[in-house]
Design a protein around this motif. Structure first.
Motif: not given
Length: 804
Positions: A175, A181, A267, A373, A376, A458-459
Motif C-alpha cells: 500500500d 499510500g 495512486t 487499491n 483507485n 487501500r490496506r
C-alpha cells in the motif's frame, strides 16, 4: 519505492527533519533504506542563458557567451552537440563542485578562455536511467515553462533540494507503493490526516463509447476501465512533472507516457495509454495468449507469449502484455493525436509469472503482483485524463467503457480491546485504542470490550485480529511496550533421551573414522525409493525447483552416493562417510518422518603405509564395523540376523537385510554396478555401506556400558570343525551351538571356511572357536566336555552335520 519529501508535503504539514522522519517510519515497521539529498556535495550551479553560440572550425566545440546573472556574460567553451543560442542551461561556475566532488576551474581549451562549464544532468549526479533520452548525450536545456532566470540556483528547478526516502517495503505493505499510500502511513505516524483530493472531471468532447467493443474475461481482469482523450499534442512534460518522475527513479518520455507513470506513483494504480489508431477495427479483447503468438514490447524485446500470459489484443493481434508492458504496435508516437487510457485490475499471480517468465519485471508488474487499491481504479483514470487536458491540450471525450466492474468490499475485522492489550502487554483504554485507529483512518465501533474495525481497501494486508494487534503496536510505538519476562514453566537444559541416543550413535561412528555428511532432503522420484527394502508412497513437492529436487527422500544412502560421486570426480577415492537424518514417506494416508543412520565406504581399510599391508574394503569389513556399533550400544548380537536380499540399487549377491528380533531394521551391502557404471566419476569403484532405521533400533539401545573387573577364573577354549550342507548358513549353525552349549559359553566365532575339491560336493567345512567361562568358580574340563558333546549331538541331529 522512492518517496519525495517535498511531494509528501502536498499531503501533510511536515516540520520534522527528513532523517528524523525516516527514523520514525523505520521504528513503525516500514524500513527506510536510505535518505538521499541530491543537492548534497554540489555548489555554484546556476541557470545560464546562452546569448550566442559559434562553432569552432575543425572541432566539435562551440564558443558561447552565457548570461549567469552577473555584470558581464561568461565565455564558455562547450562540446555538447545540442548547445544553441537562446537556451536556458545548467552552468557550473569557476570553483563549482559537480558529481564525484569534481571541482570546476576556469582554463583554456584550444587556446580559448573558458570560465565555467555547461552541464548535462549526468554531470551533476543524475543516473543515466532517469535522464530524458533527448538529453542523454548532451547538455540539459530547461523547457520554456520552467520558471527560471539567469543566476538562479538550479537545485529547486531540478528537484535537487528534495530529500528522497527509500521505502524498503515488505510484500505485505505494498500500500506504500504510492504517494497517497505513503502519505496515509506517514500521517498516522505524525498524527495528521493527509489531504487526499478527489478528481473533478469535466467531459468536453463527444461520446465515444460506441466506437469500441471491449471483451474482457472477468477472471483475468475483474476491473477494466477505458477512457478516450482526443486532440493531444505530444511534447515534453512540464518540468514539475519531470522532476517528480526522475526523483522516483523513472525516466521522462513524453507528456502522455509521463502522465500514466505520474498517476501510478500518485495512486499506486498502474496505467497504460494506447494510440487510438491501434483499435481502428473497433474491437479490444482481453484474453490469454495462444501458443505461438509473439509480441514486440516497448523496450524492443520480442517475446514468444505463453498460454498463461494475459494479453490485450485489437481483436486479432496482441498489442500489450497485460500488467507488464505495452507493445510497440500500440505505442504513443510523435504523430499520435487520440489516446485511449486503460485503468484495470489484472490477476496478480498471472502477471507475476509472466514478468518472471519473460525476465521483464516492471514498476507496473511489481504493483499488480503485490496487490493494488481497487478503489483507485476510477480515480487514476480520471486523473490521467485531466492531466492530458491540462498538459497535452487534449479533449476528454464523454463517457467511459467499464468492460468489467467487480467491487471489493472493505474488510471488517472483529476483536476485543482486552485481546489487543493482552498480546501487546499494554493497558490502553478504549479511547486510546480508537485514537490509534483514527490516526490510521480506519472506522471503528466499540461496544464495551468488543471492537469492530472497518479496514479500507487501500490496506488489503489487514484481515484478521492479529493484523490489528500489529497496527496498534507499531503506531503506539514498539519502544513504548514494557519489557517483561515471559510466564512459562521452568525448563532444564540438556538433550532428550532420543537425542542422547542419536548423539551416542554418531559419536561411536565418528570414532570408527567416519566423516559426517549432510545431504539434501529433496531428490528425484527414482532416487527417493532406491536402496529401500519396502518403498512407500513418496512425498512430492508442489513447486519443485527442478526434477532432481521434486521428491522427499526415503533413504539416506542416495545422498551419500551423490557425495561419493562429487568427491571421486575430484580424485578423492578414500571415502568413509556417514549421515544421520530424517527420511519421509506418505504411508497410511499420513506424512511420516523417520530417523535413519547410513554409512558409505570406498577404497582401502587403511591408507597406503610402509608399516603394514592394506586391503580393499569389502562386505565383511563393513559388517564388522556395524557389529562393533551394535556391541557398543548394547544390542545382543544373538538377536541380529542377516538375510540375503534383493534391493533396488544394491548388488544382487552382496546385499543383506538386517533383522533384530525378526523385525527389519535396515540393510547392508554393496552399491550395484548399474549405479556406479551410470556415473562417470564412480566407474570402477566399489562402494559398500549400511543404513539403519533408528526408530526401530531405539528401544534396543542400552543406556550405557558398565565396566566390570577382569574375571578371576580362567576361560577354556575349544575348536570345533564340522561339515555341513552348502545351503546351511552360519546363522543356522550358530543358533544350534548357542542353544546347546550351556550358560558358560561367552564367545563364539568362525575361524575357517572351506569349500572345494577336498570335501564332498555340495558340502562346506566350517571351523569355530568356542570360549567358556564361569565368572564365579573354576570351570572344569568335565563341564566343558559335556557341553561340547551336547553341541555336537545337536549339530548331527538338527543339521545332519559331520564332526571332523
Amino acid at each position: 519505492m522512492l518517496v519525495s519529501y517535498n511531494w509528501l508535503q502536498d499531503f501533510l504539514d511536515l516540520d520534522v527533519d527528513p532523517k528524523d522522519l525516516a527514523e520514525k517510519i523505520t521504528r513503525t515497521g516500514v524500513e527506510i533504506a536510505s535518505v538521499d539529498h541530491p543537492q548534497e556535495g554540489l555548489k555554484k550551479l546556476v541557470v545560464g542563458h546562452v546569448l550566442d553560440c559559434d562553432g569552432v572550425e575543425g572541432t566539435h566545440l562551440h564558443l558561447t557567451h552565457v548570461d549567469v546573472g552577473e555584470d558581464e556574460p561568461l565565455q564558455i567553451v562547450c562540446g555538447a552537440p545540442n548547445v544553441a543560442a537562446g537556451e536556458d542551461v545548467i552552468v557550473a561556475l569557476h570553483g563549482a563542485r559537480i558529481a564525484g566532488n569534481e571541482k570546476i576551474k576556469k582554463g583554456k581549451i584550444r587556446g580559448m578562455e573558458s570560465y565555467g562549464m555547461i552541464c548535462g544532468l549526468q554531470e551533476i549526479g543524475f543516473a543515466d536511467s532517469v535522464v530524458p533520452e533527448k538529453y542523454a548525450d548532451g547538455i540539459f536545456v530547461f523547457p520554456e515553462d520552467a520558471d527560471v532566470k539567469p543566476g538562479d540556483d538550479v537545485y529547486h528547478a531540478l528537484g535537487m533540494d528534495d530529500y528522497i526516502l527509500d521505502f524498503d517495503i515488505t510484500p505485505n505493505r505494498a500500500d506504500t507503493l504510492s504517494m497517497e499510500g505513503s502519505a496515509y502511513e506517514v500521517g498516522a505516524i505524525v498524527d495528521q490526516k493527509p489531504k487526499i483530493e478527489d478528481v473533478v472531471l469535466k467531459e468536453d468532447g463527444p461520446d465515444w463509447t460506441s466506437e469500441l467493443n471491449a471483451e474482457v474475461d472477468e477472471k483475468l481482469a475483474p476491473k477494466y476501465y477505458l477512457r478516450k482523450v482526443s486532440g493531444v499534442k505530444i511534447s515534453e512534460s512540464p518540468l514539475w512533472m519531470q522532476r517528480r518522475l526522475w526523483n522516483a527513479g523513472i525516466r521522462p518520455i513524453n507528456n502522455v507516457v509521463d502522465v500514466t507513470n505520474y498517476v501510478m506513483l500518485l495512486t499506486g494504480q498502474p496505467m497504460h495509454a494506447y494510440d487510438a489508431r491501434t483499435f481502428k477495427d473497433g474491437k479490444l479483447v482481453v484474453r490469454k495468449a495462444e501458443k505461438g503468438e509473439k509480441l514486440t514490447l516497448l523496450n524492443d524485446k520480442e517475446v514468444e507469449l505463453d498460454p498463461n500470459d494475459i494479453i490485450i489484443t485489437d481483436g486479432k493481434e496482441p498489442v500489450m502484455m497485460a500488467g507488464v508492458m505495452g507493445g510497440k504496435n500500440s505505442e504513443v508516437e510523435d504523430d499520435t493525436t487520440d489516446v485511449i487510457l486503460e485503468s484495470a485490475v489484472f490477476d496478480g499471480t498471472l502477471v507475476r509469472k509472466a514478468a518472471l517468465r519473460h525476465a521483464n519485471r516492471t514498476e507496473a508488474s511489481s504493483r499488480f503482483e503485490k496487490g493494488i487499491n481497487w478503489d483507485n481504479t476510477q480515480k487514476a483514470l480520471d486523473m490521467a485524463a485531466l492531466l492530458l487536458r491540462n498538459d497535452a491540450n487534449g479533449t476528454i471525450n464523454e463517457g467511459e467503457i467499464k468492460a468489467t466492474d467487480a467491487q471489493r468490499k472493505p474488510a471488517v475485522v472483529k476483536t476485543t480491546i482486552s485481546y489487543i492489550n493482552k498480546v501487546l502487554g499494554t493497558e490502553l483504554s478504549n479511547d486510546e485504542m480508537v485514537k490509534i485507529f483514527d490516526r490510521l483512518n480506519f472506522e471503528t465501533e466499540v461496544d464495551g470490550d468488543d471492537l469492530t474495525v472497518t479496514v479500507p481497501n487501500r490496506r488489503w494486508d489487514i484481515a484478521i485480529p492479529a493484523d490489528l494487534v500489529e497496527e496498534v503496536g507499531r503506531i503506539y510505538g514498539y519502544d513504548n511496550l514494557k519489557s517483561t519476562q515471559p510466564l512459562v514453566a521452568e525448563t532444564h537444559g540438556g538433550y532428550s533421551e532420543a537425542e542422547t541416543k542419536m548423539r551416542r550413535l554418531k559419536k561411536i561412528v565418528e570414532g570408527q573414522g567416519m566423516m559426517e555428511a549432510i545431504s539434501y532432503s529433496l531428490t528425484s522420484p527414482e532416487k527417493a525409493v532406491r536402496y529401500t527394502m519396502d518403498p512407500k508412497a513418496t512425498v512430492q513437492v508442489q513447486m519443485p525447483l527442478n526434477s532432481s529436487r521434486s521428491t522427499m527422500r526415503e533413504n539416506l544412502m542416495t545422498g551419500l552416493v551423490d557425495a561419493a560421486s562429487y568427491n571421486m570426480a575430484r580424485k578423492q577415492n578414500q571415502l568413509a562417510f556417514f549421515e544421520q537424518g530424517r527420511v519421509y514417506d506418505h504411508d497410511g494416508g499420513t506424512f511420516n518422518e523417520h530417523e535413519h543412520l547410513a554409512t558409505l565406504y570406498a577404497g582401502n581399510t587403511f591408507e597406503d603405509n610402509w608399516q603394514h599391508q592394506t586391503q580393499k574394503i569389502d562386505f565383511y569389513f563393513v559388517k564388522g564395523q556395524l557389529e562393533d556399533l551394535f556391541e557398543a550400544v548394547g544390542i545382543d548380537e544373538s538377536k541380529i540376523e542377516y538375510k540375503a536380499a534383493e534391493i533396488d540399487g544394491m548388488h544382487p549377491t552382496r546385499t543383506a537385510a538386517i533383522y533384530l528380533d525378526k523385525e527389519y531394521i535396515g540393510m547392508i551391502g554393496m552399491i550395484a554396478h548399474a549405479v556406479t557404471m551410470a556415473d562417470k566419476a564412480l566407474r570402477g569403484s566399489e562402494l559398500y555401506g549400511y543404513e539403519l532405521d533408528l526408530d526401530k533400533l531405539d528401544a534396543h539401545i542400552q543406556k550405557g556400558m558398565t565396566a566390570k573387573p577382569a574375571p578371576k577364573f580362567p576361560a577354556i577354549e575349544r575348536d570345533l570343525s564340522i561339515l555341513v550342507n552348502k545351503d546351511d548358513s552360519n546363522r543356522d549353525v550358530e543358533n544350534v551351538i548357542r542353544a546347546n552349549a550351556g550358560k558358560y559359553l561367552v564367545n563364539l566365532k568362525v575361524i575357517d571356511v572351506y569349500a572345494g575339491s577336498h570335501i564332498e560336493p555340495g558340502k562346506k567345512s566350517l571351523a569355530y572357536n568356542l570360549t567358556f567361562l564361569n565368572e564365579k568358580d573354576t570351570l572344569t574340563d568335565e563341564v566343558v566336555n559335556k557341553a561340547m558333546d551336547k553341541v555336537m549331538a545337536a549339530l548331527k541331529d538338527d543339521l545332519n552335520a559331520k564332526i571332523r
